[in-house]
Design a protein around this motif. Structure first.
Motif, mmCIF file in Angstrom:
data_model
loop_
_atom_site.group_PDB
_atom_site.id
_atom_site.type_symbol
_atom_site.label_atom_id
_atom_site.label_comp_id
_atom_site.label_asym_id
_atom_site.label_seq_id
_atom_site.Cartn_x
_atom_site.Cartn_y
_atom_site.Cartn_z
ATOM 1 N N PHE A 1 36.555 48.055 25.745
ATOM 2 C CA PHE A 1 36.025 47.300 26.892
ATOM 3 C C PHE A 1 36.810 46.023 27.102
ATOM 4 C CE2 PHE A 1 33.068 45.484 29.804
ATOM 5 C CZ PHE A 1 32.890 44.166 29.442
ATOM 6 N N SER A 2 37.173 45.376 26.012
ATOM 7 C CA SER A 2 37.834 44.083 26.125
ATOM 8 C C SER A 2 39.226 44.181 26.729
ATOM 9 C CB SER A 2 37.906 43.407 24.758
ATOM 10 O OG SER A 2 38.648 44.201 23.856
ATOM 11 N N SER A 3 39.763 45.367 26.885
ATOM 12 C CA SER A 3 41.089 45.512 27.469
ATOM 13 C C SER A 3 41.049 45.769 28.966
ATOM 14 C CB SER A 3 41.845 46.650 26.782
ATOM 15 O OG SER A 3 41.237 47.890 27.064
ATOM 16 N N TYR A 4 39.860 45.838 29.550
ATOM 17 C CA TYR A 4 39.724 46.133 30.971
ATOM 18 C C TYR A 4 39.482 44.872 31.803
ATOM 19 C CZ TYR A 4 39.316 51.115 29.933
ATOM 20 O OH TYR A 4 39.568 52.384 29.529
ATOM 21 N N VAL A 5 40.115 44.821 32.938
ATOM 22 C CA VAL A 5 39.692 43.889 33.973
ATOM 23 C C VAL A 5 38.390 44.431 34.555
ATOM 24 C CG1 VAL A 5 40.202 43.162 36.344
ATOM 25 C CG2 VAL A 5 41.950 42.969 34.570
ATOM 26 N N VAL B 1 31.784 34.148 48.497
ATOM 27 C CA VAL B 1 30.890 33.862 47.379
ATOM 28 C C VAL B 1 31.383 32.706 46.517
ATOM 29 C CG1 VAL B 1 30.219 36.289 47.336
ATOM 30 C CG2 VAL B 1 31.935 35.458 45.706
ATOM 31 N N LYS B 2 32.576 32.211 46.799
ATOM 32 C CA LYS B 2 33.157 31.146 45.984
ATOM 33 C C LYS B 2 32.247 29.925 45.987
ATOM 34 C CE LYS B 2 37.527 31.363 46.345
ATOM 35 N NZ LYS B 2 38.921 31.246 46.824
ATOM 36 N N GLY B 3 31.978 29.407 44.784
ATOM 37 C CA GLY B 3 31.101 28.260 44.652
ATOM 38 C C GLY B 3 29.633 28.618 44.503
ATOM 39 N N ARG B 4 29.282 29.861 44.777
ATOM 40 C CA ARG B 4 27.886 30.305 44.642
ATOM 41 C C ARG B 4 27.712 31.324 43.526
ATOM 42 N NH1 ARG B 4 25.480 33.137 48.606
ATOM 43 N NH2 ARG B 4 27.412 34.103 49.320
ATOM 44 N N PHE B 5 28.700 32.190 43.345
ATOM 45 C CA PHE B 5 28.631 33.244 42.340
ATOM 46 C C PHE B 5 29.585 32.914 41.186
ATOM 47 C CE2 PHE B 5 27.417 37.055 45.308
ATOM 48 C CZ PHE B 5 26.359 36.309 45.811
ATOM 49 N N THR B 6 29.193 33.355 39.983
ATOM 50 C CA THR B 6 30.040 33.175 38.816
ATOM 51 C C THR B 6 30.087 34.478 38.014
ATOM 52 O OG1 THR B 6 29.435 30.841 38.649
ATOM 53 C CG2 THR B 6 30.436 31.851 36.707
ATOM 54 N N ILE B 7 31.295 34.950 37.762
ATOM 55 C CA ILE B 7 31.475 36.130 36.938
ATOM 56 C C ILE B 7 31.819 35.686 35.516
ATOM 57 C CG2 ILE B 7 33.930 36.371 37.533
ATOM 58 C CD1 ILE B 7 33.528 39.433 37.424
ATOM 59 N N SER B 8 31.280 36.401 34.545
ATOM 60 C CA SER B 8 31.571 36.102 33.141
ATOM 61 C C SER B 8 31.461 37.399 32.350
ATOM 62 C CB SER B 8 30.610 35.048 32.591
ATOM 63 O OG SER B 8 29.271 35.516 32.643
ATOM 64 N N ARG B 9 31.924 37.362 31.120
ATOM 65 C CA ARG B 9 31.854 38.548 30.284
ATOM 66 C C ARG B 9 31.628 38.168 28.837
ATOM 67 N NH1 ARG B 9 37.185 41.710 31.220
ATOM 68 N NH2 ARG B 9 36.328 43.120 29.629
ATOM 69 N N ASP B 10 31.016 39.086 28.106
ATOM 70 C CA ASP B 10 30.816 38.942 26.670
ATOM 71 C C ASP B 10 31.371 40.207 26.034
ATOM 72 O OD1 ASP B 10 29.932 38.800 24.053
ATOM 73 O OD2 ASP B 10 27.988 37.971 24.582
ATOM 74 N N ASN B 11 32.570 40.128 25.519
ATOM 75 C CA ASN B 11 33.213 41.319 24.972
ATOM 76 C C ASN B 11 32.516 41.836 23.720
ATOM 77 O OD1 ASN B 11 35.091 41.418 27.031
ATOM 78 N ND2 ASN B 11 36.648 40.274 25.883
#
Length: 123
Positions: A28-32, A63-73
């Motif tokens: 999973f950690s190797s995927y965008v 969505v810039k400034g309103r949405f935030t993408i994040s991940r937990d590998n």
């Protein structure tokens, strides 16, 4: 890679939701990872993407400034925090994965897709 979204629902304008996308399978950690959305009668559109490390992100202007993408590998999960929602954000939201390391916004460049989760914003 199998992807499963959760966290959608009904929210009033100005409210917030956090979507989650759990991935199964190796590497999973190797995927965008990306988030897309599709409203009725419209084409699927890009929302946000995040690099494998989480160090780089890309957002749609809408969505810039309103949405935030994040991940937990460690948890094989990507998130989309959505704030200041408005009725125009109503759509089915999809999680997607891309094996190439370049962040892109075209749906056709992502190889794996979830089933989607409905987000409805009432006025």
């Amino acid at each position: 890679v199998q992807l499963e979204e959760s966290g959608g629902g009904l929210v009033q304008a100005g409210g917030s939701l956090r979507l989650s996308c759990a991935a199964s399978g190796r590497a999973f950690s190797s995927y965008v990872m990306g988030w897309f959305r599709q409203a009725p009668g419209k084409e699927r559109e890009f929302v946000a993407a995040i690099s494998w490390s989480g160090g780089y992100t890309l957002y749609a202007d809408s969505v810039k400034g309103r949405f935030t993408i994040s991940r937990d590998n460690a948890k094989n999960t990507v998130y989309l925090q959505m704030n200041s929602l408005n009725p125009e954000d109503t759509a089915v939201y999809y999680c997607a994965a891309r094996s190439s390391p370049v962040l892109v916004a075209r749906p056709r460049d992502y190889e794996y897709w979830g089933q989607g989760t409905q987000v409805t914003v009432s006025s």
